[in-house]
Write an enzyme that holds these catalytic residues in place. Structure first.
Site, mmCIF file in Angstrom:
data_model
loop_
_atom_site.group_PDB
_atom_site.id
_atom_site.type_symbol
_atom_site.label_atom_id
_atom_site.label_comp_id
_atom_site.label_asym_id
_atom_site.label_seq_id
_atom_site.Cartn_x
_atom_site.Cartn_y
_atom_site.Cartn_z
ATOM 1 N N ARG A 174 0.827 -1.218 0.000
ATOM 2 C CA ARG A 174 0.000 0.000 0.000
ATOM 3 C C ARG A 174 0.856 1.261 0.000
ATOM 4 O O ARG A 174 0.374 2.349 -0.335
ATOM 5 C CB ARG A 174 -0.929 -0.021 1.215
ATOM 6 N N ARG A 231 -1.923 -16.725 1.735
ATOM 7 C CA ARG A 231 -3.195 -17.377 1.956
ATOM 8 C C ARG A 231 -3.849 -17.592 0.603
ATOM 9 O O ARG A 231 -3.703 -16.773 -0.323
ATOM 10 C CB ARG A 231 -4.112 -16.488 2.822
ATOM 11 N N ASP A 255 1.758 -22.987 -1.783
ATOM 12 C CA ASP A 255 1.789 -23.584 -0.443
ATOM 13 C C ASP A 255 0.451 -23.411 0.260
ATOM 14 O O ASP A 255 0.216 -23.984 1.333
ATOM 15 C CB ASP A 255 2.904 -22.940 0.392
ATOM 16 N N GLU A 260 -8.303 -25.246 1.938
ATOM 17 C CA GLU A 260 -7.393 -26.256 2.477
ATOM 18 C C GLU A 260 -8.122 -27.227 3.411
ATOM 19 O O GLU A 260 -9.022 -26.813 4.146
ATOM 20 C CB GLU A 260 -6.257 -25.561 3.241
ATOM 21 N N HIS A 278 0.773 -26.359 2.842
ATOM 22 C CA HIS A 278 0.876 -25.275 3.833
ATOM 23 C C HIS A 278 1.998 -25.567 4.831
ATOM 24 O O HIS A 278 1.776 -25.656 6.035
ATOM 25 C CB HIS A 278 -0.455 -25.086 4.549
HETATM 26 P P1 NAP Z 1 3.800 -8.368 7.710
HETATM 27 O O1 NAP Z 1 5.155 -8.164 8.275
HETATM 28 O O2 NAP Z 1 2.646 -7.652 8.305
HETATM 29 O O3 NAP Z 1 3.882 -7.983 6.134
HETATM 30 C C1 NAP Z 1 2.717 -7.885 5.376
HETATM 31 C C2 NAP Z 1 3.040 -7.097 4.123
HETATM 32 O O4 NAP Z 1 1.879 -7.087 3.309
HETATM 33 C C3 NAP Z 1 3.447 -5.669 4.398
HETATM 34 O O5 NAP Z 1 4.584 -5.374 3.664
HETATM 35 C C4 NAP Z 1 2.270 -4.822 3.877
HETATM 36 O O6 NAP Z 1 2.784 -3.653 3.243
HETATM 37 C C5 NAP Z 1 1.623 -5.765 2.852
HETATM 38 N N1 NAP Z 1 0.178 -5.560 2.774
HETATM 39 C C6 NAP Z 1 -0.713 -5.612 3.805
HETATM 40 N N2 NAP Z 1 -1.955 -5.330 3.346
HETATM 41 C C7 NAP Z 1 -1.832 -5.094 2.005
HETATM 42 C C8 NAP Z 1 -2.742 -4.755 0.968
HETATM 43 N N3 NAP Z 1 -4.042 -4.565 1.245
HETATM 44 N N4 NAP Z 1 -2.268 -4.609 -0.287
HETATM 45 C C9 NAP Z 1 -0.952 -4.779 -0.553
HETATM 46 N N5 NAP Z 1 -0.028 -5.102 0.377
HETATM 47 C C10 NAP Z 1 -0.478 -5.261 1.644
HETATM 48 O O7 NAP Z 1 3.395 -9.925 7.705
HETATM 49 P P2 NAP Z 1 4.359 -11.196 7.675
HETATM 50 O O8 NAP Z 1 4.824 -11.480 9.065
HETATM 51 O O9 NAP Z 1 5.366 -11.003 6.590
HETATM 52 O O10 NAP Z 1 3.318 -12.348 7.245
HETATM 53 C C11 NAP Z 1 2.611 -12.179 6.038
HETATM 54 C C12 NAP Z 1 1.575 -13.275 5.850
HETATM 55 O O11 NAP Z 1 2.194 -14.498 5.443
HETATM 56 C C13 NAP Z 1 0.789 -13.682 7.080
HETATM 57 O O12 NAP Z 1 -0.262 -12.792 7.377
HETATM 58 C C14 NAP Z 1 0.274 -15.070 6.702
HETATM 59 O O13 NAP Z 1 -0.993 -14.984 6.101
HETATM 60 C C15 NAP Z 1 1.306 -15.575 5.715
HETATM 61 N N6 NAP Z 1 2.092 -16.689 6.242
HETATM 62 C C16 NAP Z 1 2.024 -17.891 5.621
HETATM 63 C C17 NAP Z 1 2.773 -18.949 6.127
HETATM 64 C C18 NAP Z 1 2.736 -20.312 5.454
HETATM 65 O O14 NAP Z 1 2.901 -21.319 6.162
HETATM 66 N N7 NAP Z 1 2.571 -20.381 4.134
HETATM 67 C C19 NAP Z 1 3.547 -18.799 7.276
HETATM 68 C C20 NAP Z 1 3.585 -17.529 7.877
HETATM 69 C C21 NAP Z 1 2.859 -16.476 7.339
HETATM 70 P P3 NAP Z 1 1.945 -2.257 3.279
HETATM 71 O O15 NAP Z 1 1.577 -2.012 4.725
HETATM 72 O O16 NAP Z 1 2.900 -1.249 2.700
HETATM 73 O O17 NAP Z 1 0.757 -2.510 2.398
HETATM 74 C C1 8YV Z 2 0.772 -21.898 10.157
HETATM 75 C C2 8YV Z 2 0.808 -19.684 8.928
HETATM 76 O O1 8YV Z 2 0.478 -22.894 9.254
HETATM 77 O O2 8YV Z 2 1.795 -18.320 10.571
HETATM 78 C C3 8YV Z 2 0.926 -18.400 9.695
HETATM 79 O O3 8YV Z 2 0.148 -17.461 9.372
HETATM 80 O O4 8YV Z 2 0.130 -19.751 7.941
HETATM 81 C C4 8YV Z 2 1.581 -20.876 9.408
HETATM 82 O O5 8YV Z 2 2.682 -20.491 10.178
HETATM 83 C C5 8YV Z 2 -0.585 -21.547 10.704
HETATM 84 O O6 8YV Z 2 -0.788 -20.270 10.977
HETATM 85 C C6 8YV Z 2 -0.800 -22.403 11.955
HETATM 86 O O7 8YV Z 2 -1.651 -23.420 11.680
#
Ligand code: NAP
Ligand code: 8YV
Length: 312
Positions: A174, A231, A255, A260, A278
């Protein structure tokens, strides 16, 4: 006087053992009659232990009049209605940062798997096909361009690893981040048009639902690849499947998925797709650290101290 907490679903063994030692834990998912459990103990529940997917169902929270805090295992808390629970004065904690490296590692692994066709080459050898013919040539990450949707905690770790792989890096969010050395795109479709890999690592939220639209996927195009480690909700999955099948999108490494653990059947047959259940944070070391954070946040709350990693 023990404190009663509600555990929504099964958690890491070490996390459950720690919570069982400190609190009276009621296991919601094991209850034959969940409503009866809530009726019996709901008024005693002071905290919920959950994860980003199971969250804290509103119909459950409504029956916990003395609920004070929710400990979420995971950094994503899209399964929790934050405005609703905040309005009830309920605190929420999550598990950021401890999982950054694990998720970033898997992202690069999936990108490598996709461009070097590692799942296919492994199967090729196992099936004895190499005995009669070489596997053939693939692409490589070096010199390619990656566009990161969500240059946050995890996104920055992904960018650093892409730099090591000698890739060019861009990002969309953003707002521009002046302290970051990468090219910023205010328009996601424009970035998709200019990159080889679109990595999705922004939170699941009402604002990001479907942000990777058919238009964005078409802009990524036949030479482009989608990498989703955020997600499933952020991607138009119907459009993704259609464009992959028609060759209008070059490939995908996924992933996370819309429903899911169910994955669209069409994806299972595609050679230009790498699939993962995931697994981003699913390492022994990272999951232990996440679980410890859940326990420590709940303990901090009941000790009258600030949460270590507060969401609201
Ligand atoms: P974070 O530090 O809050 O980073 C989120 C990023 O997304 C920020 O750079 C933000 O930038 C951007 N963002 C937020 N809303 C947005 C929008 N509406 N449009 C465009 N960009 C947007 O979060 P994180 O710790 O990196 O984690 C991110 C996400 O990864 C988690 O919320 C989770 O869903 C996912 N995740 C998945 C796994 C997995 O197992 N696959 C594991 C952990 C996390 P701006 O504020 O500049 O928009
Ligand atoms: C986990 C994740 O799979 O941290 C997240 O947002 O997607 C993963 O670390 C999940 O949140 C726990 O089930």
């Amino acid at each position: 006087m023990s404190v009663d907490i509600l555990m929504i679903g099964p958690m890491l063994r070490s996390t459950m053992e720690a919570l069982d030692t400190a609190y009276e834990v009621h296991r919601y998912w094991l209850a034959d009659d969940k409503q009866a459990l809530l009726t019996e103990v709901g008024h005693r529940i002071k905290a919920i232990a959950t994860d980003g997917h199971r969250g804290a169902p509103p119909h459950v929270v409504e029956q916990l009049p003395n609920l004070e805090m929710i400990g979420c295992f995971g950094v994503g808390y899209d399964g929790i209605d934050i405005p609703f629970v905040t309005g009830r004065g309920i605190k929420v904690s999550n598990t950021p940062n401890v999982l950054n490296d694990a998720v970033a590692e898997l992202t690069l692994a999936m990108m490598l798997g996709l461009c070097r066709r590692i799942p296919q080459s492994d199967r090729y050898v196992r099936e004895g096909k190499w005995l009669t013919k070489g596997f053939g040539l693939t692409n490589e990450l070096t010199g390619a361009t990656v566009g990161i949707l969500g240059l946050g905690r995890i996104g920055k770790e992904i960018a650093l690893r892409c730099e090591v792989f000698k890739m060019s890096i861009a990002y969309h969010g953003r707002r521009e981040q002046p302290d970051q050395p990468y090219r910023y795109y205010s328009d996601l479709a424009e970035m998709a048009r200019d990159v080889d890999y679109l990595v999705v690592i922004a939170p699941g939220s009402p604002e990001t639902r479907g942000i990777v639209s058919r238009e964005v996927l078409e802009a990524l195009g036949p030479q482009g690849a989608l990498v989703n480690v955020a997600r499933g909700s952020l991607v138009d999955e119907i459009a993704l499947v259609e464009l992959l099948a028609s060759g209008k999108l070059g490939g995908a490494a996924l992933d996370v998925f819309a429903d899911e653990p169910r994955v669209p059947q069409a994806l299972l047959a595609m050679e230009n797709v790498v699939l993962s259940p995931h697994q981003g944070s699913a390492t022994h070391k990272t999951r232990k650290a996440m679980g410890d954070l859940v326990v420590d946040n709940i303990a901090a709350h009941f000790a009258g101290k600030p949460l270590l990693t507060p969401v609201n």
